[in-house]
Each structure stands twice: as C-alpha cells, then as structure tokens.
Write a protein that holds these residues in place. Structure first.
Motif, PDB file in Angstrom:
ATOM      1  N   UNK A 167     148.104  72.412  37.124  1.00 42.61           N
ATOM      2  CA  UNK A 167     146.860  73.192  37.208  1.00 42.61           C
ATOM      3  C   UNK A 167     146.350  73.535  35.807  1.00 42.61           C
ATOM      4  N   UNK A 168     147.223  74.014  34.929  1.00 44.76           N
ATOM      5  CA  UNK A 168     146.815  74.383  33.580  1.00 44.76           C
ATOM      6  C   UNK A 168     146.449  73.165  32.756  1.00 44.76           C
ATOM      7  N   UNK A 169     147.138  72.061  33.009  1.00 41.47           N
ATOM      8  CA  UNK A 169     146.805  70.822  32.291  1.00 41.47           C
ATOM      9  C   UNK A 169     145.383  70.373  32.655  1.00 41.47           C
ATOM     10  N   UNK A 170     145.037  70.473  33.939  1.00 41.97           N
ATOM     11  CA  UNK A 170     143.663  70.130  34.374  1.00 41.97           C
ATOM     12  C   UNK A 170     142.645  71.065  33.726  1.00 41.97           C
ATOM     13  N   UNK A 171     142.983  72.353  33.662  1.00 41.74           N
ATOM     14  CA  UNK A 171     142.081  73.336  33.054  1.00 41.74           C
ATOM     15  C   UNK A 171     141.863  73.031  31.571  1.00 41.74           C
ATOM     16  N   UNK A 172     142.942  72.673  30.880  1.00 46.38           N
ATOM     17  CA  UNK A 172     142.827  72.317  29.458  1.00 46.38           C
ATOM     18  C   UNK A 172     141.946  71.075  29.299  1.00 46.38           C
ATOM     19  N   UNK A 173     142.153  70.093  30.165  1.00 45.05           N
ATOM     20  CA  UNK A 173     141.340  68.877  30.108  1.00 45.05           C
ATOM     21  C   UNK A 173     139.870  69.199  30.355  1.00 45.05           C
ATOM     22  N   UNK A 174     139.606  70.049  31.375  1.00 41.52           N
ATOM     23  CA  UNK A 174     138.222  70.434  31.683  1.00 41.52           C
ATOM     24  C   UNK A 174     137.584  71.153  30.500  1.00 41.52           C
ATOM     25  N   UNK A 175     138.332  72.083  29.905  1.00 49.37           N
ATOM     26  CA  UNK A 175     137.793  72.840  28.779  1.00 49.37           C
ATOM     27  C   UNK A 175     137.601  71.941  27.558  1.00 49.37           C
ATOM     28  N   UNK A 176     138.502  71.001  27.353  1.00 46.04           N
ATOM     29  CA  UNK A 176     138.361  70.062  26.238  1.00 46.04           C
ATOM     30  C   UNK A 176     137.101  69.218  26.427  1.00 46.04           C
ATOM     31  N   UNK A 177     136.878  68.745  27.646  1.00 41.54           N
ATOM     32  CA  UNK A 177     135.663  67.971  27.938  1.00 41.54           C
ATOM     33  C   UNK A 177     134.419  68.824  27.721  1.00 41.54           C
ATOM     34  N   UNK A 178     134.482  70.077  28.160  1.00 41.54           N
ATOM     35  CA  UNK A 178     133.346  70.990  27.990  1.00 41.54           C
ATOM     36  C   UNK A 178     133.064  71.225  26.506  1.00 41.54           C
ATOM     37  N   UNK A 179     134.119  71.429  25.723  1.00 34.36           N
ATOM     38  CA  UNK A 179     133.942  71.623  24.275  1.00 34.36           C
ATOM     39  C   UNK A 179     133.359  70.377  23.622  1.00 34.36           C
ATOM     40  N   UNK A 180     133.844  69.216  24.042  1.00 36.41           N
ATOM     41  CA  UNK A 180     133.330  67.957  23.494  1.00 36.41           C
ATOM     42  C   UNK A 180     131.837  67.819  23.806  1.00 36.41           C
ATOM     43  N   UNK A 181     131.457  68.178  25.043  1.00 33.01           N
ATOM     44  CA  UNK A 181     130.052  68.114  25.446  1.00 33.01           C
ATOM     45  C   UNK A 181     129.208  69.088  24.623  1.00 33.01           C
ATOM     46  N   UNK A 182     129.718  70.300  24.438  1.00 33.88           N
ATOM     47  CA  UNK A 182     128.976  71.289  23.645  1.00 33.88           C
ATOM     48  C   UNK A 182     128.881  70.854  22.185  1.00 33.88           C
ATOM     49  N   UNK A 183     129.948  70.266  21.668  1.00 28.45           N
ATOM     50  CA  UNK A 183     129.932  69.784  20.289  1.00 28.45           C
ATOM     51  C   UNK A 183     128.885  68.692  20.124  1.00 28.45           C
ATOM     52  N   UNK A 184     128.791  67.795  21.120  1.00 30.59           N
ATOM     53  CA  UNK A 184     127.779  66.734  21.085  1.00 30.59           C
ATOM     54  C   UNK A 184     126.374  67.341  21.085  1.00 30.59           C
ATOM     55  N   UNK A 185     126.171  68.333  21.965  1.00 28.39           N
ATOM     56  CA  UNK A 185     124.854  68.967  22.040  1.00 28.39           C
ATOM     57  C   UNK A 185     124.505  69.669  20.728  1.00 28.39           C
TER      58      UNK A 185
END
Length: 115
Positions: free
Chosen positions: A38-56
C-alpha cells in the motif's frame, strides 16, 4: 508411563503454542506485506504527481521566459517610439520657430515696401 505421558502432553502443548506463534507471525507478516505494498503504491503515485508538477513548472517557467523576452522587446520598441516622439516634438518646435521667423521677415518686408 505417567511422567512420560505428562512430558508428552507438555511437549504437545509447547508444539501447539509454537505453531500458534508461527501462524500469528505469518498473519502479521502478510499484514505488514500488505501495508508495505500500500505504501509503495502511495510513494509511486506521489512520485508520479511530483514528476507531473515538475513538468508543469518547467513548462510555465519556459512560458515566463518567453513573456519576459517579449516584454523586453516591447520595452525597447517603446523606448524607440519615445525617442521618435521626442525628435518629432523637437522638429515641430524648430518648424514653429522657422514659421515665426518667416512671419517676422514678412512683416519687416511689408514695412520696407510701404516706406
């Protein structure tokens, strides 16, 4: 037999107790593995979200750079226009001075003719 039977009962009870502990440890391990996933999925989701925000943010910074360059270009154009307006006003003043000089000369000429 009685002491031997008592010893066997103690051994059986100890084995059953150890078996219960092993089962409890397995249950806890499965529970912990579930939490880990569960926490690994959350970390992956947050990493993807950060990557998306960094791109924006990177994209917006590029847009800001472009807008700043346009602003500087516009400022240069405006500065050039202000210089042109100043020169035009200066030339207009010189034209007005020349007109006055011509009018004065005409008046002097007309006065000379009348004499």
């Amino acid at each position: 037999g009685a002491p031997r039977d008592a010893l066997l009962v103690k051994c059986r009870d100890a084995i059953e107790g150890l078996h219960r502990e092993i089962e409890e440890e397995r249950r806890l391990r499965r529970e912990m593995e579930g939490e880990y996933i569960k926490w690994q999925r959350e970390v992956t989701r947050m990493t993807d979200e950060l990557r998306d925000k960094d791109y924006k943010i990177t994209k917006q910074m590029g847009e800001i750079d472009g807008l700043q360059a346009s602003l500087q270009s516009q400022k240069k154009k405006n500065s050039g226009l202000q210089d042109e307006v100043f020169e035009r006003d200066l030339l207009q003043e010189q034209v007005n001075q020349l007109k006055l000089t011509v009018q004065e000369s005409q008046l002097e000429y007309e006065a000379l003719i009348k004499e």
